[in-house]
Design a protein around this motif. Structure first.
Motif, PDB file in Angstrom:
ATOM      1  N   LYS A  26       0.835  -1.209   0.000  1.00 34.12           N
ATOM      2  CA  LYS A  26       0.000   0.000   0.000  1.00 34.12           C
ATOM      3  C   LYS A  26       0.865   1.254   0.000  1.00 34.12           C
ATOM      4  O   LYS A  26       0.592   2.211  -0.722  1.00 34.12           O
ATOM      5  CB  LYS A  26      -0.922   0.012   1.222  1.00 34.12           C
ATOM      6  N   TRP A  27       1.926   1.251   0.804  1.00 32.81           N
ATOM      7  CA  TRP A  27       2.773   2.425   0.898  1.00 32.81           C
ATOM      8  C   TRP A  27       3.494   2.697  -0.418  1.00 32.81           C
ATOM      9  O   TRP A  27       3.532   3.831  -0.887  1.00 32.81           O
ATOM     10  CB  TRP A  27       3.791   2.269   2.034  1.00 32.81           C
ATOM     11  N   VAL A  28       4.071   1.669  -1.032  1.00 32.75           N
ATOM     12  CA  VAL A  28       4.794   1.845  -2.296  1.00 32.75           C
ATOM     13  C   VAL A  28       3.848   2.324  -3.384  1.00 32.75           C
ATOM     14  O   VAL A  28       4.173   3.242  -4.150  1.00 32.75           O
ATOM     15  CB  VAL A  28       5.506   0.529  -2.714  1.00 32.75           C
ATOM     16  N   GLU A  29       2.650   1.748  -3.457  1.00 31.11           N
ATOM     17  CA  GLU A  29       1.698   2.152  -4.487  1.00 31.11           C
ATOM     18  C   GLU A  29       1.248   3.595  -4.306  1.00 31.11           C
ATOM     19  O   GLU A  29       1.121   4.335  -5.282  1.00 31.11           O
ATOM     20  CB  GLU A  29       0.485   1.213  -4.481  1.00 31.11           C
ATOM     21  N   GLN A  30       1.027   4.026  -3.084  1.00 33.65           N
ATOM     22  CA  GLN A  30       0.583   5.400  -2.847  1.00 33.65           C
ATOM     23  C   GLN A  30       1.722   6.401  -3.009  1.00 33.65           C
ATOM     24  O   GLN A  30       1.556   7.440  -3.634  1.00 33.65           O
ATOM     25  CB  GLN A  30      -0.017   5.532  -1.449  1.00 33.65           C
ATOM     26  N   TYR A  60       5.805   0.332 -15.296  1.00 38.86           N
ATOM     27  CA  TYR A  60       5.942   1.151 -14.093  1.00 38.86           C
ATOM     28  C   TYR A  60       7.397   1.095 -13.637  1.00 38.86           C
ATOM     29  O   TYR A  60       8.060   0.075 -13.803  1.00 38.86           O
ATOM     30  CB  TYR A  60       5.050   0.640 -12.957  1.00 38.86           C
ATOM     31  N   LEU A  61       7.870   2.198 -13.060  1.00 37.51           N
ATOM     32  CA  LEU A  61       9.203   2.206 -12.476  1.00 37.51           C
ATOM     33  C   LEU A  61       9.261   3.234 -11.379  1.00 37.51           C
ATOM     34  O   LEU A  61       8.444   4.140 -11.297  1.00 37.51           O
ATOM     35  CB  LEU A  61      10.285   2.456 -13.530  1.00 37.51           C
ATOM     36  N   ILE A  62      10.233   3.069 -10.497  1.00 34.92           N
ATOM     37  CA  ILE A  62      10.466   4.015  -9.420  1.00 34.92           C
ATOM     38  C   ILE A  62      11.629   4.890  -9.839  1.00 34.92           C
ATOM     39  O   ILE A  62      12.730   4.390 -10.059  1.00 34.92           O
ATOM     40  CB  ILE A  62      10.755   3.277  -8.092  1.00 34.92           C
ATOM     41  N   PRO A  63      11.425   6.201  -9.972  1.00 34.93           N
ATOM     42  CA  PRO A  63      12.473   7.065 -10.529  1.00 34.93           C
ATOM     43  C   PRO A  63      13.700   7.245  -9.635  1.00 34.93           C
ATOM     44  O   PRO A  63      14.713   7.726 -10.108  1.00 34.93           O
ATOM     45  CB  PRO A  63      11.750   8.393 -10.738  1.00 34.93           C
ATOM     46  N   LEU A  64      13.637   6.850  -8.359  1.00 38.45           N
ATOM     47  CA  LEU A  64      14.799   6.998  -7.499  1.00 38.45           C
ATOM     48  C   LEU A  64      15.914   6.038  -7.869  1.00 38.45           C
ATOM     49  O   LEU A  64      17.066   6.267  -7.579  1.00 38.45           O
ATOM     50  CB  LEU A  64      14.410   6.747  -6.033  1.00 38.45           C
ATOM     51  N   PHE A  65      15.576   4.960  -8.544  1.00 38.45           N
ATOM     52  CA  PHE A  65      16.535   3.948  -8.928  1.00 38.45           C
ATOM     53  C   PHE A  65      16.871   4.124 -10.408  1.00 38.45           C
ATOM     54  O   PHE A  65      16.008   4.443 -11.211  1.00 38.45           O
ATOM     55  CB  PHE A  65      15.960   2.550  -8.728  1.00 38.45           C
ATOM     56  N   ASP A  96       3.149   6.076  -6.780  1.00 37.88           N
ATOM     57  CA  ASP A  96       2.099   6.042  -7.797  1.00 37.88           C
ATOM     58  C   ASP A  96       2.395   4.974  -8.855  1.00 37.88           C
ATOM     59  O   ASP A  96       2.451   5.238 -10.053  1.00 37.88           O
ATOM     60  CB  ASP A  96       1.925   7.415  -8.451  1.00 37.88           C
ATOM     61  N   VAL A  97       2.600   3.752  -8.382  1.00 41.22           N
ATOM     62  CA  VAL A  97       2.876   2.592  -9.244  1.00 41.22           C
ATOM     63  C   VAL A  97       1.949   1.451  -8.841  1.00 41.22           C
ATOM     64  O   VAL A  97       1.233   1.551  -7.847  1.00 41.22           O
ATOM     65  CB  VAL A  97       4.354   2.129  -9.112  1.00 41.22           C
ATOM     66  N   GLU A  98       1.956   0.376  -9.615  1.00 39.93           N
ATOM     67  CA  GLU A  98       1.206  -0.820  -9.265  1.00 39.93           C
ATOM     68  C   GLU A  98       2.186  -1.942  -8.946  1.00 39.93           C
ATOM     69  O   GLU A  98       3.087  -2.226  -9.737  1.00 39.93           O
ATOM     70  CB  GLU A  98       0.290  -1.241 -10.413  1.00 39.93           C
ATOM     71  N   VAL A  99       2.006  -2.563  -7.801  1.00 43.05           N
ATOM     72  CA  VAL A  99       2.889  -3.632  -7.346  1.00 43.05           C
ATOM     73  C   VAL A  99       2.315  -4.973  -7.778  1.00 43.05           C
ATOM     74  O   VAL A  99       1.138  -5.256  -7.574  1.00 43.05           O
ATOM     75  CB  VAL A  99       3.047  -3.589  -5.806  1.00 43.05           C
ATOM     76  N   GLU A 100       3.170  -5.804  -8.379  1.00 45.35           N
ATOM     77  CA  GLU A 100       2.749  -7.143  -8.780  1.00 45.35           C
ATOM     78  C   GLU A 100       2.940  -8.141  -7.650  1.00 45.35           C
ATOM     79  O   GLU A 100       2.122  -9.028  -7.445  1.00 45.35           O
ATOM     80  CB  GLU A 100       3.552  -7.590 -10.002  1.00 45.35           C
TER      81      GLU A 100
END
Length: 86
Positions: free
Chosen positions: A37-41, A79-84, A44-48
């Protein structure tokens, strides 16, 4: 979020970035659903899916053990996390 500690940068975690998987150290009491829930919020990505594991570190001069928990978060495609760096 105080339960999220930091990202884990190792050879394996860098290889996992190519598969759209991100590795984090988290509080040992954090559950997979809370992390999802925290990562998705926050990002703003969808976790598989999420995999978690605990590691025990033994202090050299003591019989006390400390425990660390790491979670590997797999995101859905596109989807990707821009910090990485991917």
């Amino acid at each position: 979020m105080e339960k999220f500690k930091n990202q884990l940068i190792t050879e394996k975690s860098i290889r996992l970035l190519q598969q759209n998987q991100y590795t984090f150290y988290v509080d040992s009491k954090l559950t997979k659903t809370e992390m999802k829930k925290w990562v998705e919020q926050f990002f703003d990505v969808e976790v598989e899916g999420i995999n978690s594991s605990r590691t025990r570190n033994k202090k050299k001069w003591s019989s006390n053990f400390t425990s660390k928990k790491k979670m590997i978060v797999k995101l859905r495609t596109n989807y990707l996390i821009p910090l990485f760096l991917n």
